[in-house]
Write a protein that holds these residues in place. Sequence first.
Motif, PDB file in Angstrom:
ATOM      1  N   LEU A  12      -4.772  11.087  -5.832  1.00 50.70           N
ATOM      2  CA  LEU A  12      -5.248  10.278  -4.706  1.00 50.70           C
ATOM      3  C   LEU A  12      -4.475   8.970  -4.583  1.00 50.70           C
ATOM      4  CD1 LEU A  12      -9.108  10.808  -5.064  1.00 50.70           C
ATOM      5  CD2 LEU A  12      -7.609  11.762  -3.292  1.00 50.70           C
ATOM      6  N   ASN A  13      -3.846   8.544  -5.652  1.00 53.70           N
ATOM      7  CA  ASN A  13      -3.088   7.300  -5.638  1.00 53.70           C
ATOM      8  C   ASN A  13      -1.704   7.466  -5.006  1.00 53.70           C
ATOM      9  OD1 ASN A  13      -2.758   4.502  -6.381  1.00 53.70           O
ATOM     10  ND2 ASN A  13      -1.363   5.204  -7.962  1.00 53.70           N
ATOM     11  N   HIS A  14      -1.210   8.676  -4.886  1.00 58.85           N
ATOM     12  CA  HIS A  14       0.155   8.908  -4.402  1.00 58.85           C
ATOM     13  C   HIS A  14       0.403   8.560  -2.940  1.00 58.85           C
ATOM     14  CE1 HIS A  14       2.043  10.415  -7.991  1.00 58.85           C
ATOM     15  NE2 HIS A  14       0.998  11.175  -8.219  1.00 58.85           N
ATOM     16  N   PRO A  15      -0.456   8.940  -2.010  1.00 58.29           N
ATOM     17  CA  PRO A  15      -0.118   8.645  -0.606  1.00 58.29           C
ATOM     18  C   PRO A  15      -0.142   7.141  -0.324  1.00 58.29           C
ATOM     19  CG  PRO A  15      -2.134   9.975  -0.751  1.00 58.29           C
ATOM     20  CD  PRO A  15      -1.684   9.682  -2.130  1.00 58.29           C
ATOM     21  N   PRO A  16       0.566   6.710   0.716  1.00 55.05           N
ATOM     22  CA  PRO A  16       0.519   5.291   1.097  1.00 55.05           C
ATOM     23  C   PRO A  16      -0.933   4.865   1.325  1.00 55.05           C
ATOM     24  CG  PRO A  16       2.193   6.443   2.375  1.00 55.05           C
ATOM     25  CD  PRO A  16       1.428   7.494   1.606  1.00 55.05           C
ATOM     26  N   GLY A  17      -1.293   3.717   0.778  1.00 55.61           N
ATOM     27  CA  GLY A  17      -2.655   3.212   0.919  1.00 55.61           C
ATOM     28  C   GLY A  17      -3.625   3.817  -0.087  1.00 55.61           C
ATOM     29  N   GLY A  18      -3.135   4.690  -0.946  1.00 57.36           N
ATOM     30  CA  GLY A  18      -4.011   5.353  -1.909  1.00 57.36           C
ATOM     31  C   GLY A  18      -4.624   4.404  -2.917  1.00 57.36           C
ATOM     32  N   THR A  19      -3.839   3.446  -3.382  1.00 57.45           N
ATOM     33  CA  THR A  19      -4.340   2.530  -4.417  1.00 57.45           C
ATOM     34  C   THR A  19      -5.506   1.705  -3.891  1.00 57.45           C
ATOM     35  OG1 THR A  19      -2.136   2.412  -5.395  1.00 57.45           O
ATOM     36  CG2 THR A  19      -3.706   0.711  -6.039  1.00 57.45           C
ATOM     37  N   ILE A  20      -5.377   1.151  -2.702  1.00 57.49           N
ATOM     38  CA  ILE A  20      -6.468   0.331  -2.161  1.00 57.49           C
ATOM     39  C   ILE A  20      -7.712   1.183  -1.939  1.00 57.49           C
ATOM     40  CG2 ILE A  20      -5.785   0.499   0.267  1.00 57.49           C
ATOM     41  CD1 ILE A  20      -7.309  -2.577  -1.464  1.00 57.49           C
ATOM     42  N   GLN A  21      -7.522   2.430  -1.537  1.00 55.67           N
ATOM     43  CA  GLN A  21      -8.680   3.310  -1.363  1.00 55.67           C
ATOM     44  C   GLN A  21      -9.369   3.567  -2.697  1.00 55.67           C
ATOM     45  OE1 GLN A  21     -10.109   4.143   1.457  1.00 55.67           O
ATOM     46  NE2 GLN A  21      -8.529   2.933   2.481  1.00 55.67           N
ATOM     47  N   LEU A  22      -8.598   3.728  -3.761  1.00 54.32           N
ATOM     48  CA  LEU A  22      -9.188   3.923  -5.084  1.00 54.32           C
ATOM     49  C   LEU A  22      -9.927   2.675  -5.548  1.00 54.32           C
ATOM     50  CD1 LEU A  22      -6.408   5.969  -6.877  1.00 54.32           C
ATOM     51  CD2 LEU A  22      -8.671   6.774  -6.182  1.00 54.32           C
ATOM     52  N   VAL A  23      -9.379   1.509  -5.268  1.00 58.74           N
ATOM     53  CA  VAL A  23     -10.061   0.262  -5.627  1.00 58.74           C
ATOM     54  C   VAL A  23     -11.391   0.175  -4.886  1.00 58.74           C
ATOM     55  CG1 VAL A  23      -9.923  -2.264  -5.445  1.00 58.74           C
ATOM     56  CG2 VAL A  23      -7.964  -0.958  -6.287  1.00 58.74           C
ATOM     57  N   ARG A  24     -11.396   0.539  -3.615  1.00 54.35           N
ATOM     58  CA  ARG A  24     -12.645   0.523  -2.832  1.00 54.35           C
ATOM     59  C   ARG A  24     -13.629   1.576  -3.341  1.00 54.35           C
ATOM     60  NH1 ARG A  24      -9.306  -0.162   2.695  1.00 54.35           N
ATOM     61  NH2 ARG A  24      -9.019  -2.407   2.550  1.00 54.35           N
ATOM     62  N   MET A  25     -13.094   2.721  -3.752  1.00 55.00           N
ATOM     63  CA  MET A  25     -13.972   3.752  -4.328  1.00 55.00           C
ATOM     64  C   MET A  25     -14.634   3.217  -5.593  1.00 55.00           C
ATOM     65  SD  MET A  25     -11.710   7.238  -3.875  1.00 55.00           S
ATOM     66  CE  MET A  25     -12.734   8.212  -4.960  1.00 55.00           C
ATOM     67  N   ARG A  26     -13.887   2.495  -6.404  1.00 55.07           N
ATOM     68  CA  ARG A  26     -14.481   1.950  -7.628  1.00 55.07           C
ATOM     69  C   ARG A  26     -15.532   0.907  -7.293  1.00 55.07           C
ATOM     70  NH1 ARG A  26     -13.343  -1.653 -12.263  1.00 55.07           N
ATOM     71  NH2 ARG A  26     -14.877  -0.934 -13.779  1.00 55.07           N
ATOM     72  N   GLN A  27     -15.313   0.112  -6.262  1.00 52.96           N
ATOM     73  CA  GLN A  27     -16.342  -0.843  -5.830  1.00 52.96           C
ATOM     74  C   GLN A  27     -17.632  -0.101  -5.515  1.00 52.96           C
ATOM     75  OE1 GLN A  27     -14.200  -2.783  -2.552  1.00 52.96           O
ATOM     76  NE2 GLN A  27     -14.777  -4.736  -3.481  1.00 52.96           N
ATOM     77  N   ASP A  28     -17.510   0.964  -4.748  1.00 51.99           N
ATOM     78  CA  ASP A  28     -18.685   1.771  -4.403  1.00 51.99           C
ATOM     79  C   ASP A  28     -19.318   2.368  -5.660  1.00 51.99           C
ATOM     80  OD1 ASP A  28     -18.212   1.218  -1.733  1.00 51.99           O
ATOM     81  OD2 ASP A  28     -17.209   3.132  -1.342  1.00 51.99           O
ATOM     82  N   LEU A  29     -18.478   2.856  -6.549  1.00 53.15           N
ATOM     83  CA  LEU A  29     -18.969   3.457  -7.788  1.00 53.15           C
ATOM     84  C   LEU A  29     -19.766   2.447  -8.607  1.00 53.15           C
ATOM     85  CD1 LEU A  29     -18.994   5.790  -9.880  1.00 53.15           C
ATOM     86  CD2 LEU A  29     -16.829   4.867 -10.745  1.00 53.15           C
ATOM     87  N   LEU A  30     -19.265   1.224  -8.721  1.00 51.10           N
ATOM     88  CA  LEU A  30     -19.973   0.201  -9.485  1.00 51.10           C
ATOM     89  C   LEU A  30     -21.347  -0.090  -8.891  1.00 51.10           C
ATOM     90  CD1 LEU A  30     -17.039  -2.247 -10.318  1.00 51.10           C
ATOM     91  CD2 LEU A  30     -18.202  -0.661 -11.874  1.00 51.10           C
ATOM     92  N   ARG A  31     -21.444  -0.083  -7.569  1.00 48.53           N
ATOM     93  CA  ARG A  31     -22.756  -0.277  -6.927  1.00 48.53           C
ATOM     94  C   ARG A  31     -23.678   0.905  -7.216  1.00 48.53           C
ATOM     95  NH1 ARG A  31     -19.753  -2.901  -2.847  1.00 48.53           N
ATOM     96  NH2 ARG A  31     -19.322  -0.974  -1.751  1.00 48.53           N
ATOM     97  N   MET A  32     -23.118   2.103  -7.124  1.00 52.33           N
ATOM     98  CA  MET A  32     -23.925   3.310  -7.334  1.00 52.33           C
ATOM     99  C   MET A  32     -24.396   3.431  -8.779  1.00 52.33           C
ATOM    100  SD  MET A  32     -21.638   5.909  -4.993  1.00 52.33           S
ATOM    101  CE  MET A  32     -22.225   7.349  -5.821  1.00 52.33           C
TER     102      MET A  32
END
Length: 112
Positions: A12-32
Amino acid sequence: MEPRRQELLRMLNHPPGGTIQLVRMRQDLLRMMRSEPDLAPLDSDFCHLLTSWFNRGFLVMRRIDWNSPAAILEKDRRLRGRTSNQGLERSSTPSRAVRPPLLRLLPSRDRR
């Protein structure tokens, strides 16, 4: 062998913009995780990968001063909540007021 979750996160980190999406996913994960503690192994995978991707050896620290690009100065201003450049001195050596807010998150041995 790498856990399959980590393999998926790497992909998921490979495509352009993948890293920021993963960072946002982790934000959501921490809330969950507040209500779903069983998600801790996934958070461990995120921590492992993000730590390896963003270790100090890959980062370049540069002072922010009046020669820095305008976009960086503007972001610093926004992060500090300023409406103007009040408190910034014109100097080749930045004062503590000019340093980026993230600098205080570094261990003291890494601050300059």
